[in-house]
Write a protein that holds these residues in place. Structure first.
Motif, PDB file in Angstrom:
ATOM      1  N   HIS A 177       4.207   0.075  -3.139  1.00 28.99           N
ATOM      2  CA  HIS A 177       3.832  -0.553  -4.402  1.00 28.99           C
ATOM      3  C   HIS A 177       4.805  -1.526  -4.687  1.00 28.99           C
ATOM      4  N   ILE A 178       5.157  -2.296  -3.917  1.00 30.68           N
ATOM      5  CA  ILE A 178       6.169  -3.566  -4.408  1.00 30.68           C
ATOM      6  C   ILE A 178       5.866  -4.861  -3.918  1.00 30.68           C
ATOM      7  N   ASP A 179       4.572  -5.011  -3.517  1.00 30.02           N
ATOM      8  CA  ASP A 179       4.212  -6.470  -3.218  1.00 30.02           C
ATOM      9  C   ASP A 179       2.903  -6.570  -3.470  1.00 30.02           C
ATOM     10  N   ALA A 180       2.417  -7.594  -3.359  1.00 30.00           N
ATOM     11  CA  ALA A 180       1.084  -7.818  -3.850  1.00 30.00           C
ATOM     12  C   ALA A 180       0.253  -7.573  -2.374  1.00 30.00           C
ATOM     13  N   PRO A 181      -1.036  -7.182  -2.765  1.00 28.40           N
ATOM     14  CA  PRO A 181      -1.904  -6.459  -1.546  1.00 28.40           C
ATOM     15  C   PRO A 181      -2.417  -7.822  -0.747  1.00 28.40           C
ATOM     16  N   THR A 182      -2.675  -7.548   0.387  1.00 38.46           N
ATOM     17  CA  THR A 182      -3.221  -8.915   1.166  1.00 38.46           C
ATOM     18  C   THR A 182      -4.687  -9.097   1.004  1.00 38.46           C
ATOM     19  N   GLY A 183      -5.432  -8.528   0.026  1.00 38.36           N
ATOM     20  CA  GLY A 183      -6.741  -8.907  -0.171  1.00 38.36           C
ATOM     21  C   GLY A 183      -7.367  -7.434  -0.181  1.00 38.36           C
ATOM     22  N   ASN A 184      -8.783  -7.675  -0.265  1.00 42.43           N
ATOM     23  CA  ASN A 184      -9.557  -6.394  -0.443  1.00 42.43           C
ATOM     24  C   ASN A 184     -10.565  -6.415   0.797  1.00 42.43           C
ATOM     25  N   ILE A 185     -11.081  -5.178   1.200  1.00 43.79           N
ATOM     26  CA  ILE A 185     -11.926  -4.948   2.340  1.00 43.79           C
ATOM     27  C   ILE A 185     -13.096  -4.239   1.858  1.00 43.79           C
ATOM     28  N   SER A 186     -14.122  -4.549   2.435  1.00 43.88           N
ATOM     29  CA  SER A 186     -15.386  -3.800   2.155  1.00 43.88           C
ATOM     30  C   SER A 186     -15.501  -2.392   2.554  1.00 43.88           C
ATOM     31  N   ILE A 187     -16.272  -1.483   1.834  1.00 44.00           N
ATOM     32  CA  ILE A 187     -16.419  -0.222   2.070  1.00 44.00           C
ATOM     33  C   ILE A 187     -17.376  -0.118   3.406  1.00 44.00           C
ATOM     34  N   GLU A 188     -18.229  -1.050   3.461  1.00 50.54           N
ATOM     35  CA  GLU A 188     -19.135  -1.093   4.614  1.00 50.54           C
ATOM     36  C   GLU A 188     -18.303  -1.377   5.885  1.00 50.54           C
ATOM     37  N   SER A 238       0.889  -1.230  -0.249  1.00 51.81           N
ATOM     38  CA  SER A 238       0.064  -0.118   0.240  1.00 51.81           C
ATOM     39  C   SER A 238       0.871   1.160  -0.007  1.00 51.81           C
ATOM     40  N   MET A 239       2.027   1.276   0.643  1.00 49.83           N
ATOM     41  CA  MET A 239       2.883   2.591   0.613  1.00 49.83           C
ATOM     42  C   MET A 239       3.916   2.400  -0.504  1.00 49.83           C
TER      43      MET A 239
END
Lengths: 434, 209
Positions: free
Chosen positions: A73-84, A70-71
């Motif tokens: 931008h050199i690794d894959a993200p851990t997954g997604n989170i819902s906006i809710e 996230s900071m």
């Protein structure tokens, strides 16, 4: 025929010795400088990209991975989170949060990441437009300075993104042609390497590829028309609501992570926020300062081992200079006495031998510098190919002066005993023995 | 010019050498003959300001040699005494010409390329100027070492067995060169040798026992 010239001639008179000494010196000094430079540049990059971020909130997983993706931008993200789930942190007016930046990832173009976000991202990295405008409509993109320069993007350029973060044409989306509407000024931070668009553009690209694969068969022809400068393309003209409120309305959608700045980072409640998030929600909160220090520690072990090897090589090179000077002294016993007979003073012989050691160590320093920076530029090439992470191979880190002084001392130290022997040389004895 | 009185040298615990008093005038030549081991080289080093004798006094042009401090003695030696050794040794890493430059520099004189070229020509070495000394023949090397001995215009020229490694032809050449050059510099020449061939060249000689 000055002393320096004589010292130089003496050194090159024995080219194999010189070669051995220079190889060792170059390796030792070069390796030390290489390590210092890499460390310095990495720390510099990491620190610049901290950008005052106190917390990163994302899906559960490795905290370091969350920070890196996230900071930096050199690794894959851990997954997604819902906006809710993340509403609380995205809403304006949270008492502990000064600024929160939503990030939606998943796509890239030629290895550069496309990030769905809003204008708080620009405030976070102090980025300003150099030309064009900020993204707003679907598929509108504002490009970071380095991306634009390296991919030769200009206002009006269009491209199709590919899924994932590698430059892989097989994963190219059939839908959604992005259009560049603005280019940012250079900031020196990671934002220079990013393509920025709205979260909705990211959702749009993926919704299309998931649901209506067959819907738009003319896309190929679309691309050819790009060059006709159809400025008033309907798709891009529709203005999107970029307000935070608008984002929060999509409570069924997902984002990847949130970058958070506290209003007051010493606040007790702020300090306990990560633990609360980690224990009570499905989200993960990671502290950049902590994780990056952990990373430095991990790198530190390797760096220290390398440093030790480099210092050992430097010591071996000092011994090698010492031995070769001592050897040549034995061969040149008569020569040195001769210099005395010709009127040379004892201290001239002392400085002659010291100069020889000094010339070798300074040559070694120069070669070490050149070699280490060449190695660095090779590494930089590799890094920017893999991660679009650019190092400046030829910047100095400020420790070169100290390294030069250390090299000078190494040369003087190695030459000291041979020089003293030359100083005390017994002319009569040497001349009678020859 | 050169005057010694009652010099003797004593190597730690072993031999004692007692040397006869020597007087040598400007423009004159003195041959000192002796077999191996009678202290010829020791005497030459004492006369050349290289070895301080245990006893006695040496003065050159009324300057007492060993009453000078180390650095002053180095300067004096460089400017006033030229020495030709038995085996010509040079600085290996530099050329013949550069060896002569070094001799000027070490004596504290400025480098005079014209003088060096003239001297090389006189010694018939002008085509060897840029050669490394170890690539030159024995005779050439000995001529170069004479050039080096006289380059700073010394008052006293000392030669230690300058001919023992040379054949008759080269021997003749070297001796004539030495004599001629010291005459033209108005310097005193002292040759220390065991080479009896040299007796016929010089009237004055001292034998060491």
């Amino acid at each position: 025929m000055s002393l320096i010239k004589l010292a130089w001639k003496n050194i090159i008179h024995n080219p194999l010795n010189l070669l051995l000494n220079l190889i060792l010196l170059t390796l030792g000094i070069g390796l030390i400088n290489f390590i210092l430079s890499v460390n310095n540049q990495l720390k510099d990059k990491f620190d610049k990209n901290l950008a005052g971020i106190d917390l990163v909130i994302g899906a559960k997983g490795s905290p370091l991975q969350l920070i890196l993706s996230s900071m930096y931008h050199i690794d894959a993200p851990t997954g997604n989170i819902s906006i809710e789930e993340s509403k609380a942190f995205l809403r304006e007016g949270h008492p502990l949060i000064k600024r929160s930046v939503p990030l939606s990832m998943g796509d890239s173009y030629k290895g550069f990441r496309i990030i769905g976000t809003d204008y708080s991202m620009l405030e976070l990295y102090n980025a300003e437009l150099s030309e064009g405008k900020k993204w707003s409509g679907i598929y509108e993109v504002t490009a970071g300075f380095d991306v634009a320069r390296q991919l030769k993007l200009s206002i009006g350029s269009r491209f199709k993104s590919s899924h994932g973060f590698n430059d892989d044409e097989d994963l190219e989306h059939d839908h959604g042609t992005f259009k560049v509407v603005g280019i940012l000024n250079p900031t020196g931070s990671v934002i220079d390497q990013l393509l920025l668009c709205s979260s909705e553009s990211v959702w749009e690209v993926h919704d299309h590829s998931e649901h209506d694969k067959e819907e738009n068969p003319q896309l190929e022809t679309d691309e050819h028309e790009d060059h006709n400068h159809s400025e008033h393309d309907e798709k891009y003209d529709h203005q999107n609501d970029m307000s935070r409120q608008h984002l929060l309305e999509h409570s069924d959608k997902e984002i990847t992570s949130i970058l958070v700045q506290y209003t007051n980072r010493t606040n007790f409640q702020a300090l306990s926020m990560p633990r609360n998030i980690n224990q009570n929600t499905d989200l993960q909160a990671a502290s950049p300062a902590y994780e990056i220090n952990r990373l430095y520690d991990m790198m530190g072990t390797g760096t220290k081992a390398l440093q030790l090897i480099a210092i050992l090589i430097a010591i071996v090179s000092a011994i090698s200079i010492f031995v070769s000077l001592l050897n040549s002294l034995r061969q040149r016993k008569y020569e040195l006495s001769l210099l005395r007979v010709l009127g040379g003073k004892a201290r001239s012989l002392l400085s002659l031998i010291l100069t020889e050691g000094l010339i070798m160590s300074i040559l070694g320093f120069i070669l070490g510098m050149i070699t280490s920076h060449l190695a660095l530029s090779v590494l930089t090439g590799n890094l920017s190919e893999k991660y679009n992470y650019s190092f400046n191979a030829w910047t100095l880190h400020g420790l070169e002066a100290q390294l030069l002084i250390a090299s000078v001392f190494l040369g003087l130290f190695a030459a000291l005993i041979p020089a003293l022997l030359a100083y005390k040389t017994n002319i009569h004895k040497n001349l009678s023995e020859a | 010019m050169l005057e010694t009185s009652q010099i003797s040298h004593n190597y730690k615990g072993t031999q004692i050498f007692n040397f006869p008093d020597i007087i040598c005038q400007q423009e004159s030549t003195l041959l000192i003959l002796g077999h191996s081991g009678v202290g010829k080289t020791t005497l030459l080093h004492i006369l050349g300001g290289i070895l301080q004798p245990s006893k006695g006094k040496i003065s050159i042009n009324n300057t007492s040699l060993y009453e000078m401090a180390g650095n002053k003695l180095d300067d004096f030696r460089g400017k006033n005494i030229g020495i030709v050794f038995q085996k010509p040794h040079f600085v290996q890493s530099i050329s013949a010409q550069e060896n002569l430059m070094l001799a000027q520099k070490m004596a504290g004189n400025s480098i005079d390329k014209q003088h060096i070229n003239d001297l090389l020509k006189k010694m018939n070495l002008e085509n060897r100027a840029n050669f490394k000394t170890y690539t030159m023949s024995q005779g050439e090397q000995q001529r170069l070492s004479i050039a080096r001995a006289i380059i700073n215009g010394p008052k006293l020229i000392l030669a230690d067995e300058p001919t023992s490694a040379l054949d008759d032809k080269n021997c003749d050449e070297v001796i004539k060169l030495l004599e001629y050059q010291s005459k033209s510099l108005k310097a005193a020449l002292i040759i220390v040798t065991h080479d009896n061939r040299l007796k016929k060249y010089f009237k004055e000689h001292i034998e060491l026992f």
